[in-house]
Design a protein around this motif. Structure first.
Motif, PDB file in Angstrom:
ATOM      1  N   PRO A 282     -11.109 -14.651  -3.203  1.00  0.00           N
ATOM      2  CA  PRO A 282     -10.169 -15.466  -2.419  1.00  0.00           C
ATOM      3  C   PRO A 282      -9.785 -14.805  -1.094  1.00  0.00           C
ATOM      4  CG  PRO A 282      -9.063 -14.419  -4.268  1.00  0.00           C
ATOM      5  CD  PRO A 282     -10.525 -14.138  -4.439  1.00  0.00           C
ATOM      6  N   GLY A 283      -9.543 -15.629  -0.101  1.00  0.00           N
ATOM      7  CA  GLY A 283      -9.144 -15.103   1.210  1.00  0.00           C
ATOM      8  C   GLY A 283      -7.980 -14.118   1.141  1.00  0.00           C
ATOM      9  N   PRO A 284      -6.904 -14.422   0.402  1.00  0.00           N
ATOM     10  CA  PRO A 284      -5.779 -13.478   0.342  1.00  0.00           C
ATOM     11  C   PRO A 284      -6.070 -12.263  -0.542  1.00  0.00           C
ATOM     12  CG  PRO A 284      -5.110 -15.696  -0.332  1.00  0.00           C
ATOM     13  CD  PRO A 284      -6.591 -15.678  -0.302  1.00  0.00           C
ATOM     14  N   GLY A 285      -7.274 -12.187  -1.075  1.00  0.00           N
ATOM     15  CA  GLY A 285      -7.742 -10.997  -1.774  1.00  0.00           C
ATOM     16  C   GLY A 285      -6.891 -10.615  -2.967  1.00  0.00           C
ATOM     17  N   LEU A 286      -6.731  -9.289  -3.136  1.00  0.00           N
ATOM     18  CA  LEU A 286      -6.035  -8.791  -4.319  1.00  0.00           C
ATOM     19  C   LEU A 286      -4.555  -9.188  -4.337  1.00  0.00           C
ATOM     20  CD1 LEU A 286      -7.646  -5.230  -4.601  1.00  0.00           C
ATOM     21  CD2 LEU A 286      -8.364  -7.371  -5.674  1.00  0.00           C
ATOM     22  N   ALA A 287      -4.068  -9.696  -3.215  1.00  0.00           N
ATOM     23  CA  ALA A 287      -2.648 -10.093  -3.175  1.00  0.00           C
ATOM     24  C   ALA A 287      -2.331 -11.155  -4.220  1.00  0.00           C
ATOM     25  CB  ALA A 287      -2.292 -10.619  -1.788  1.00  0.00           C
ATOM     26  N   VAL A 288      -3.312 -12.039  -4.513  1.00  0.00           N
ATOM     27  CA  VAL A 288      -3.033 -13.080  -5.507  1.00  0.00           C
ATOM     28  C   VAL A 288      -3.396 -12.620  -6.922  1.00  0.00           C
ATOM     29  CG1 VAL A 288      -3.145 -15.011  -3.904  1.00  0.00           C
ATOM     30  CG2 VAL A 288      -5.238 -14.266  -5.042  1.00  0.00           C
ATOM     31  N   ARG A 289      -3.792 -11.339  -7.019  1.00  0.00           N
ATOM     32  CA  ARG A 289      -4.094 -10.789  -8.352  1.00  0.00           C
ATOM     33  C   ARG A 289      -3.100  -9.689  -8.716  1.00  0.00           C
ATOM     34  NH1 ARG A 289     -10.704 -10.736  -7.664  1.00  0.00           N
ATOM     35  NH2 ARG A 289     -10.847 -13.009  -7.490  1.00  0.00           N
ATOM     36  N   ILE A 290      -2.096  -9.505  -7.882  1.00  0.00           N
ATOM     37  CA  ILE A 290      -1.003  -8.592  -8.218  1.00  0.00           C
ATOM     38  C   ILE A 290       0.237  -9.464  -8.341  1.00  0.00           C
ATOM     39  CG2 ILE A 290       0.507  -6.755  -7.347  1.00  0.00           C
ATOM     40  CD1 ILE A 290      -1.966  -5.557  -5.971  1.00  0.00           C
ATOM     41  N   ILE A 291       0.771  -9.552  -9.517  1.00  0.00           N
ATOM     42  CA  ILE A 291       1.945 -10.405  -9.706  1.00  0.00           C
ATOM     43  C   ILE A 291       3.162  -9.615  -9.218  1.00  0.00           C
ATOM     44  CG2 ILE A 291       3.226 -11.826 -11.383  1.00  0.00           C
ATOM     45  CD1 ILE A 291       0.137 -12.422 -11.073  1.00  0.00           C
ATOM     46  N   GLY A 292       4.004 -10.274  -8.474  1.00  0.00           N
ATOM     47  CA  GLY A 292       5.181  -9.580  -7.937  1.00  0.00           C
ATOM     48  C   GLY A 292       4.848  -8.900  -6.619  1.00  0.00           C
ATOM     49  N   GLU A 293       5.657  -7.921  -6.272  1.00  0.00           N
ATOM     50  CA  GLU A 293       5.500  -7.277  -4.962  1.00  0.00           C
ATOM     51  C   GLU A 293       4.185  -6.504  -4.865  1.00  0.00           C
ATOM     52  OE1 GLU A 293       8.473  -4.384  -3.992  1.00  0.00           O
ATOM     53  OE2 GLU A 293       7.884  -4.362  -1.881  1.00  0.00           O
ATOM     54  N   ILE A 294       3.612  -6.495  -3.681  1.00  0.00           N
ATOM     55  CA  ILE A 294       2.360  -5.753  -3.486  1.00  0.00           C
ATOM     56  C   ILE A 294       2.679  -4.393  -2.885  1.00  0.00           C
ATOM     57  CG2 ILE A 294       0.182  -5.738  -2.201  1.00  0.00           C
ATOM     58  CD1 ILE A 294       0.720  -8.913  -2.266  1.00  0.00           C
ATOM     59  N   THR A 295       2.209  -3.359  -3.551  1.00  0.00           N
ATOM     60  CA  THR A 295       2.408  -2.011  -3.011  1.00  0.00           C
ATOM     61  C   THR A 295       1.061  -1.296  -3.020  1.00  0.00           C
ATOM     62  OG1 THR A 295       2.755  -1.048  -5.193  1.00  0.00           O
ATOM     63  CG2 THR A 295       4.725  -1.857  -4.029  1.00  0.00           C
ATOM     64  N   GLU A 296       1.023  -0.193  -2.269  1.00  0.00           N
ATOM     65  CA  GLU A 296      -0.219   0.566  -2.202  1.00  0.00           C
ATOM     66  C   GLU A 296      -0.601   1.097  -3.591  1.00  0.00           C
ATOM     67  OE1 GLU A 296      -1.848   3.315   1.345  1.00  0.00           O
ATOM     68  OE2 GLU A 296       0.165   2.504   1.427  1.00  0.00           O
ATOM     69  N   GLU A 297       0.431   1.519  -4.325  1.00  0.00           N
ATOM     70  CA  GLU A 297       0.183   2.075  -5.664  1.00  0.00           C
ATOM     71  C   GLU A 297      -0.460   1.013  -6.577  1.00  0.00           C
ATOM     72  OE1 GLU A 297       3.572   2.133  -8.055  1.00  0.00           O
ATOM     73  OE2 GLU A 297       2.479   2.980  -9.767  1.00  0.00           O
ATOM     74  N   LYS A 298       0.095  -0.200  -6.531  1.00  0.00           N
ATOM     75  CA  LYS A 298      -0.451  -1.259  -7.394  1.00  0.00           C
ATOM     76  C   LYS A 298      -1.865  -1.634  -6.962  1.00  0.00           C
ATOM     77  CE  LYS A 298       3.762  -3.728  -8.666  1.00  0.00           C
ATOM     78  NZ  LYS A 298       4.448  -5.007  -8.402  1.00  0.00           N
ATOM     79  N   LEU A 299      -2.094  -1.653  -5.655  1.00  0.00           N
ATOM     80  CA  LEU A 299      -3.442  -1.969  -5.164  1.00  0.00           C
ATOM     81  C   LEU A 299      -4.450  -0.951  -5.694  1.00  0.00           C
ATOM     82  CD1 LEU A 299      -2.740  -2.987  -1.462  1.00  0.00           C
ATOM     83  CD2 LEU A 299      -4.042  -4.341  -3.102  1.00  0.00           C
ATOM     84  N   ALA A 300      -4.046   0.322  -5.671  1.00  0.00           N
ATOM     85  CA  ALA A 300      -4.962   1.373  -6.129  1.00  0.00           C
ATOM     86  C   ALA A 300      -5.269   1.201  -7.617  1.00  0.00           C
ATOM     87  CB  ALA A 300      -4.349   2.744  -5.849  1.00  0.00           C
ATOM     88  N   LEU A 301      -4.246   0.909  -8.418  1.00  0.00           N
ATOM     89  CA  LEU A 301      -4.463   0.705  -9.853  1.00  0.00           C
ATOM     90  C   LEU A 301      -5.416  -0.466 -10.098  1.00  0.00           C
ATOM     91  CD1 LEU A 301      -0.850   0.987 -11.407  1.00  0.00           C
ATOM     92  CD2 LEU A 301      -2.661   2.703 -11.400  1.00  0.00           C
ATOM     93  N   LEU A 302      -5.147  -1.559  -9.392  1.00  0.00           N
ATOM     94  CA  LEU A 302      -5.950  -2.764  -9.603  1.00  0.00           C
ATOM     95  C   LEU A 302      -7.410  -2.524  -9.209  1.00  0.00           C
ATOM     96  CD1 LEU A 302      -6.305  -5.662 -10.392  1.00  0.00           C
ATOM     97  CD2 LEU A 302      -5.386  -6.374  -8.194  1.00  0.00           C
ATOM     98  N   ARG A 303      -7.612  -1.821  -8.075  1.00  0.00           N
ATOM     99  CA  ARG A 303      -8.999  -1.556  -7.632  1.00  0.00           C
ATOM    100  C   ARG A 303      -9.776  -0.786  -8.686  1.00  0.00           C
ATOM    101  NH1 ARG A 303      -6.876  -0.382  -2.208  1.00  0.00           N
ATOM    102  NH2 ARG A 303      -7.219  -2.315  -1.087  1.00  0.00           N
ATOM    103  N   GLU A 304      -9.130   0.226  -9.261  1.00  0.00           N
ATOM    104  CA  GLU A 304      -9.822   1.034 -10.278  1.00  0.00           C
ATOM    105  C   GLU A 304     -10.140   0.188 -11.506  1.00  0.00           C
ATOM    106  OE1 GLU A 304     -10.992   4.027  -9.830  1.00  0.00           O
ATOM    107  OE2 GLU A 304     -10.147   3.932  -7.810  1.00  0.00           O
ATOM    108  N   ALA A 305      -9.148  -0.569 -11.970  1.00  0.00           N
ATOM    109  CA  ALA A 305      -9.345  -1.369 -13.189  1.00  0.00           C
ATOM    110  C   ALA A 305     -10.421  -2.429 -12.954  1.00  0.00           C
ATOM    111  CB  ALA A 305      -8.035  -2.026 -13.590  1.00  0.00           C
TER     112      ALA A 305
END
Ligand code: XMP
Length: 514
Positions: A393-416
């Motif tokens: 999706p165009g908005p990328g991982l933003a729509v796959r992180i529920i709630g606030e988007i932070t660098e820490e959450k982005l890193a976790l999601l990328r690894e998983a």
């Protein structure tokens, strides 16, 4: 382009499928909403045949889509499908009746009528399976028409007037469940409309390159490249035509999957030698998204910021003559009924024309379906792993992180997400599962590692199979795969303590969680 078939759209759900089936037989088909073209225009355009599609209405209701009966007098062969058959009967003075006259749904035995040879059913056995989905039915055929086939509950499953080349079927030949559906469409195209089958992608690609080489000569062209299939194919096609006069701007919003930004840059700048500007805007997007939890708000912010950055880059380049976009046919086609509800505000580059100063817009893929875009990509020498990519999706991982988007959450999601992808690849399921990814929920849960208590996020794995992403089934992945992905994610990604698997289809859920 010489031969063309018109798919006249009355709002049915399989309309794009009809056009794709025709194109698979190498005849170009275009879909027009029934309100969008008059019989005179049909004649002027020189269509070799017309297909009336299905639709959700009843012909005898006042508000239902009707069409000018003059179209049946043009001498152009017509095939009516489902609502299309009922409409043809209605236009010619036959009778259509409601439910108590035999509604049918699903696989049904079709029996051909005996008698004169009907070219639509040439080389089709007298009994076969067809796919029915209707409430209304033709109960009296119009003058001049013969019944060509029936089913147990539907005496007129097909009718025709051979002399006037008018054919109609109550069932759906375009869906795979109709065993001889493809053959019927082939018969309509070649035996009834007299088509030769001259449409193919290789010619399309060559013609397009040749055409843009001429029409865009000396012009400065700008394209927003996302690394997705559509914009990539559009970029390579234009690059072949005009080389360095094409500038691609790739806005890296920092919401991409692991290593994705570098991969896009590497492929297009190094492998294709394109004039590519990569804008690293991760920090800017994260700042704008700080504290935002509402899905629609996130989408809007990302869309707006994306356009702003693109605009800034365009200004730096000075005068732009042409804006290029990777629009494809399903984005262009309007349904006969229109007005469907907005479920999510999809982010694509559709907002660009309003903010960039340019003279002209080109959309090299606006005639192609997704599978044809992939074919074109192959023909253009784009690496297989790029054109066979699952949609992102165009908005990328933003729509796959529920709630606030932070660098820490982005890193976790990328690894998983990377682990889940690796496991799917390892099981050789990457081409049969149409989309798969991990979602990071905003729920935290307790776990135990060694003898210690852990507390981290719950991640959800999502995998779907689908034809068109309008509907989707949750993928029945092997338990072993789910087990190994879950074990690896909880072991290797500290910060995620629990993994769940999403077993919801679309509808009622959507593919993405936000
Ligand atoms: P949904 O979640 O609407 O997704 O069921 C259907 C398909 O669309 C993709 N998707 C998007 N694609 N911009 C896009 O280009 C978007 O904003 C967007 N949102 C969802 C989704 O990944 C799925 O393939």
């Amino acid at each position: 382009m010489k031969e063309k078939i018109l798919v006249l759209d009355f709002g049915g759900q399989y309309n794009q499928l009809i056009a794709r089936r025709v194109r698979e037989l190498h005849v170009y088909a275009e879909i027009k909403p029934y309100r969008g073209i008059t019989p005179e225009e049909i004649k002027m355009t020189g269509y070799k045949g017309i297909i009336f599609t299905g639709g959700p209405n009843s012909v005898y209701e006042k508000e239902s889509p009707h069409y000018d009966p003059a179209v049946l007098k043009l001498g152009i062969p017509v095939l009516g499908i489902c609502y299309g058959q009922q409409l043809m009967a209605w236009m010619e003075g036959g009778t259509v009746s409601g439910a108590d006259h035999g509604s049918e749904y699903g696989k049904t035995v079709l029996e051909l009528a005996e008698g004169e040879e009907n070219p639509l059913f040439s080389q089709i056995p007298s009994e076969s399976i067809c796919w029915m989905s209707h409430t209304d039915a033709v109960t009296r055929t119009p003058a001049g028409f013969r019944i060509a086939a029936s089913t147990e509950n539907c005496p007129c499953a097909s009718m025709y007037d051979k002399e006037r080349k008018l054919y109609a079927v109550q069932f759906h030949p375009e869906v795979a469940h109709t065993t001889y559906g493809r053959k019927m469409i082939e018969n309509f195209l070649f035996k009834i409309c007299g088509c030769c089958g001259e449409w193919n992608i290789d010619d399309f690609v060559e013609r397009s390159i040749e055409n843009y080489r001429r029409t865009l000569a000396g012009k400065k062209v700008l394209l927003a490249l996302s690394g997705g299939v559509d914009s990539s194919v559009a970029a390579v096609l234009l690059h072949k035509a005009i080389g360095q006069n094409l500038t691609c701007v790739f806005v890296d919003h920092g919401l991409l999957r692991k290593d994705e930004g570098d991969y896009v840059e590497e492929t297009f700048r190094k492998a294709f030698g394109m004039n590519l500007i990569r804008v690293n805007a991760a920090e800017r997007f994260l700042r704008k998204l700080a504290g935002i939890t509402d899905p629609e708000a996130k989408r809007k912010i990302i869309g707006t910021e994306f356009i702003r950055i693109f605009e800034e880059e365009a200004k730096k380049l000075g005068k732009i003559d042409v804006l290029a976009q990777g629009t494809i046919y399903p984005d262009v086609v309007e349904s006969g009924k229109g007005d469907s509800a907005v479920i999510k505000s999809h982010h694509n580059v559709g907002g660009l024309p309003d903010v960039i100063d340019f003279d002209e817009i080109v959309e090299p893929l606006r005639e192609l379906f997704k599978d044809e875009v992939r074919e074109a990509g192959k023909q253009l020498g784009i690496p297989h792993e790029l054109i066979s990519r699952q949609p992102f999706p165009g908005p990328g991982l933003a729509v796959r992180i529920i709630g606030e988007i932070t660098e820490e959450k982005l890193a976790l999601l990328r690894e998983a997400d990377e682990i889940f992808t690796e496991e799917i690849d390892r099981a050789n399921l990457e081409f049969t599962t149409n989309q798969y990814f991990v979602v990071l929920t905003d729920t935290k849960s307790v776990g135990v590692k060694g003898d210690a208590r852990t507390y981290g996020y719950v991640a959800a794995m999502r995998a779907v199979t689908t034809e068109d992403f309008m509907t989707a089934e949750w993928a029945r992945l092997p338990w072993e795969l789910i087990e190994s992905a879950s074990r690896r994610i909880t072991n290797e990604v500290s910060g995620i303590t629990r993994v769940v698997y999403d077993v919801t289809s679309k509808p009622p859920a959507t593919v993405e969680w936000e």
